[in-house]
Scaffold this motif. Structure first.
Motif, PDB file in Angstrom:
ATOM      1  N   GLU A   1       9.888  -2.331   4.587  1.00 19.19           N
ATOM      2  CA  GLU A   1      11.207  -2.538   5.211  1.00 19.19           C
ATOM      3  C   GLU A   1      11.181  -2.096   6.673  1.00 19.19           C
ATOM      4  OE1 GLU A   1      14.128  -0.507   2.836  1.00 19.19           O
ATOM      5  OE2 GLU A   1      13.778  -1.887   1.159  1.00 19.19           O
ATOM      6  N   ALA A   2      10.367  -1.076   6.954  1.00 18.32           N
ATOM      7  CA  ALA A   2      10.262  -0.597   8.346  1.00 18.32           C
ATOM      8  C   ALA A   2       9.317  -1.476   9.176  1.00 18.32           C
ATOM      9  CB  ALA A   2       9.776   0.859   8.355  1.00 18.32           C
ATOM     10  N   GLY A   3       8.679  -2.455   8.521  1.00 16.59           N
ATOM     11  CA  GLY A   3       7.788  -3.362   9.261  1.00 16.59           C
ATOM     12  C   GLY A   3       6.330  -2.932   9.253  1.00 16.59           C
ATOM     13  N   VAL A   4       5.980  -1.994   8.371  1.00 11.89           N
ATOM     14  CA  VAL A   4       4.585  -1.538   8.294  1.00 11.89           C
ATOM     15  C   VAL A   4       3.869  -2.340   7.198  1.00 11.89           C
ATOM     16  CG1 VAL A   4       3.077   0.446   7.856  1.00 11.89           C
ATOM     17  CG2 VAL A   4       5.300   0.787   8.976  1.00 11.89           C
ATOM     18  N   PRO A   5       2.779  -3.039   7.516  1.00 11.57           N
ATOM     19  CA  PRO A   5       2.058  -3.795   6.486  1.00 11.57           C
ATOM     20  C   PRO A   5       1.439  -2.857   5.434  1.00 11.57           C
ATOM     21  CG  PRO A   5       1.303  -4.397   8.693  1.00 11.57           C
ATOM     22  CD  PRO A   5       2.156  -3.177   8.844  1.00 11.57           C
ATOM     23  N   VAL A   6       1.545  -3.273   4.177  1.00  9.83           N
ATOM     24  CA  VAL A   6       1.042  -2.434   3.077  1.00  9.83           C
ATOM     25  C   VAL A   6       0.175  -3.256   2.137  1.00  9.83           C
ATOM     26  CG1 VAL A   6       1.685  -1.000   1.092  1.00  9.83           C
ATOM     27  CG2 VAL A   6       3.092  -0.941   3.156  1.00  9.83           C
ATOM     28  N   SER A   7      -0.941  -2.666   1.724  1.00  4.99           N
ATOM     29  CA  SER A   7      -1.758  -3.213   0.633  1.00  4.99           C
ATOM     30  C   SER A   7      -1.582  -2.325  -0.585  1.00  4.99           C
ATOM     31  CB  SER A   7      -3.249  -3.173   0.986  1.00  4.99           C
ATOM     32  OG  SER A   7      -3.513  -3.980   2.077  1.00  4.99           O
ATOM     33  N   VAL A   8      -1.617  -2.933  -1.741  1.00  4.63           N
ATOM     34  CA  VAL A   8      -1.676  -2.129  -2.969  1.00  4.63           C
ATOM     35  C   VAL A   8      -3.099  -2.214  -3.503  1.00  4.63           C
ATOM     36  CG1 VAL A   8      -0.945  -2.049  -5.385  1.00  4.63           C
ATOM     37  CG2 VAL A   8       0.754  -2.230  -3.583  1.00  4.63           C
ATOM     38  N   LEU A   9      -3.666  -1.059  -3.794  1.00  2.00           N
ATOM     39  CA  LEU A   9      -5.028  -0.991  -4.341  1.00  2.00           C
ATOM     40  C   LEU A   9      -4.959  -0.500  -5.783  1.00  2.00           C
ATOM     41  CD1 LEU A   9      -6.846   0.957  -1.454  1.00  2.00           C
ATOM     42  CD2 LEU A   9      -6.369  -1.479  -1.598  1.00  2.00           C
ATOM     43  N   ALA A  10      -5.586  -1.217  -6.668  1.00  2.00           N
ATOM     44  CA  ALA A  10      -5.667  -0.740  -8.061  1.00  2.00           C
ATOM     45  C   ALA A  10      -7.054  -0.151  -8.321  1.00  2.00           C
ATOM     46  CB  ALA A  10      -5.350  -1.860  -9.033  1.00  2.00           C
ATOM     47  N   HIS A  11      -7.637   0.473  -7.320  1.00  2.00           N
ATOM     48  CA  HIS A  11      -8.940   1.120  -7.477  1.00  2.00           C
ATOM     49  C   HIS A  11      -8.747   2.482  -8.118  1.00  2.00           C
ATOM     50  CE1 HIS A  11     -10.039  -1.881  -4.637  1.00  2.00           C
ATOM     51  NE2 HIS A  11      -9.892  -1.175  -3.556  1.00  2.00           N
ATOM     52  N   PRO A  12      -9.604   2.920  -8.965  1.00  2.00           N
ATOM     53  CA  PRO A  12     -10.678   2.153  -9.562  1.00  2.00           C
ATOM     54  C   PRO A  12     -10.226   1.481 -10.862  1.00  2.00           C
ATOM     55  CG  PRO A  12     -10.916   4.448 -10.192  1.00  2.00           C
ATOM     56  CD  PRO A  12      -9.669   4.358  -9.360  1.00  2.00           C
ATOM     57  N   VAL A  13     -10.874   0.363 -11.151  1.00  2.00           N
ATOM     58  CA  VAL A  13     -10.649  -0.322 -12.428  1.00  2.00           C
ATOM     59  C   VAL A  13     -11.608   0.307 -13.441  1.00  2.00           C
ATOM     60  CG1 VAL A  13     -10.826  -2.516 -13.640  1.00  2.00           C
ATOM     61  CG2 VAL A  13      -9.978  -2.452 -11.279  1.00  2.00           C
ATOM     62  N   MET A  14     -11.032   0.918 -14.466  1.00  2.98           N
ATOM     63  CA  MET A  14     -11.838   1.650 -15.454  1.00  2.98           C
ATOM     64  C   MET A  14     -11.922   0.827 -16.738  1.00  2.98           C
ATOM     65  SD  MET A  14     -10.069   5.312 -14.617  1.00  2.98           S
ATOM     66  CE  MET A  14      -8.621   4.539 -13.881  1.00  2.98           C
ATOM     67  N   PRO A  15     -13.133   0.455 -17.154  1.00  2.00           N
ATOM     68  CA  PRO A  15     -13.286  -0.405 -18.334  1.00  2.00           C
ATOM     69  C   PRO A  15     -12.506   0.122 -19.541  1.00  2.00           C
ATOM     70  CG  PRO A  15     -15.410  -0.083 -17.261  1.00  2.00           C
ATOM     71  CD  PRO A  15     -14.438   0.804 -16.545  1.00  2.00           C
TER      72      PRO A  15
END
Ligand code: SF4
Length: 352
Positions: free
Chosen positions: A206-220
């Motif tokens: 909302e403030a204009g800051v780009p965001v990525s979501v990371l689902a690291h680590p993927v655990m089997p």
């Protein structure tokens, strides 16, 4: 000082500095210590060599069971991997010295904040080192900043980051491994709940800051189902995230010493399979990483969301100086304390 007497004479470098650290504050489970710091900005290595790194703290209170950054305490001769979450070193920050380091960066340089600690862990509420770092960057132009965190405290700095974004690139990478509160509490025991992290994603975007979501680590067989990863990606997208990424767990010796006993306690039916998969290499190879990569591509396409910009996960093995041996002591339990000065230091710290 951490100790009444002088640090053991044979300790050198960062280990000696750590042994001389002043206690800033003690909570029930965590001690905050002040670490003298000559340089704040470090250089990545291997395929990360074009990237500068900043870690405002050493150690991280969140205590994620898979945390690869526990190796950072080994350089201070604190070899019990659990100390990483109980002894948090706040680096001494002086704005004028940091500004001088920043002035040596070139336009277009990439700086990644939080490669071996969470820059918005609870210590940041008290010491505000990450904020002071960002205040310096707000006076710069042409740089490319990335920040990785699991903390909703990151939203505190949304306005400041938006100011940085006017003259630089900036992106916040918020790690969310699952939306299941119960599972998150097990694997990331002291990190904010997933819903709080998503609220931070929303405030930042909302403030204009780009965001990525990371689902690291993927655990089997823990958080790797398509439904689970899809739910994280969908929630990120709903809250404004513009990219999503997820890659398999890797287990360096420092993290295996915590993760495998955790599995034995909470997921005993998975222990044998994890041991078999990881005993020859810290990285999963073959079909599994390919399958996860395809799964993540499908999920991104479904939600019309992009891929995180580099640096991508997993970090190259060259990033882990001193951590290249594979599982030397998994079957032998914790490493024995030596009778060296470092071992003496370890015993003193353990008693604190
Ligand atoms: S938040 Fe990051 S640095 Fe902190 S314990 Fe978890 S994985 Fe490690």
């Amino acid at each position: 000082m951490l100790f009444e007497d002088d640090p053991p004479p044979k300790l050198v470098g960062i280990a000696r500095l750590a042994a001389s650290s002043d206690l800033l504050e003690a909570k029930r489970q965590v001690q905050y210590l002040e670490l003298a710091t000559r340089r704040f900005i470090g250089r990545g290595s291997g395929r990360m060599q074009d990237i500068w790194t900043i870690n405002p703290y050493r150690g991280c209170e969140y205590g994620c069971k898979y945390c690869y950054a526990r190796y950072a305490h080994e350089f201070m001769e604190l070899r019990d991997p659990e100390l990483f979450e109980h002894k948090i070193f706040a680096k001494q920050f002086q704005a004028f010295a940091f500004r001088a380091e920043v002035r040596r960066l070139k336009p277009g340089d990439t700086i990644w904040i939080g490669t071996a600690t969470d820059p918005y862990q609870p210590a940041e509420r008290r010491f505000q080192i990450t904020r002071q770092i960002l205040e310096v960057f707000a006076g710069e132009r042409g740089l490319d900043l990335g920040i990785t965190t699991k903390s909703d405290l990151v939203a505190r700095d949304a306005v400041l980051m938006a100011r940085i974004a006017e003259k630089n690139k900036i992106r916040v990478h918020v790690t969310i491994t699952t939306l299941d509160d119960r599972l998150a509490r097990l694997i990331e025991p002291r990190a904010p709940r997933p819903a709080l992290r998503l609220a931070a994603v929303s405030k930042l975007t909302e403030a204009g800051v780009p965001v990525s979501v990371l689902a690291h680590p993927v655990m089997p067989l823990i958080n790797d189902s398509e439904a689970s990863l899809d739910a994280v990606c969908a929630a990120g997208a709903r809250n404004g995230a513009s990219s999503f990424s997820a890659a398999p767990l890797f287990l360096k010796p420092c993290s295996a010493q915590v993760f495998l006993p955790f599995l034995e306690e909470r997921f005993p039916h998975l222990v044998r399979r994890y041991r078999e998969r990881f005993e020859k290499s810290a990285f999963l190879k073959g079909h599994y990483p390919e399958m996860i990569a395809e799964r993540v591509e499908r999920i991104r396409a479904r939600h019309g969301i992009g891929k995180s910009r580099p640096p991508e996960w997993p970090l190259p093995s060259t990033f882990f100086d001193g951590q290249l041996e594979l599982f030397p002591s998994l079957s032998k339990g914790p490493r024995p304390e030596s009778s060296s000065p470092a071992g003496t230091l370890q015993r003193k710290v353990n008693r604190l």
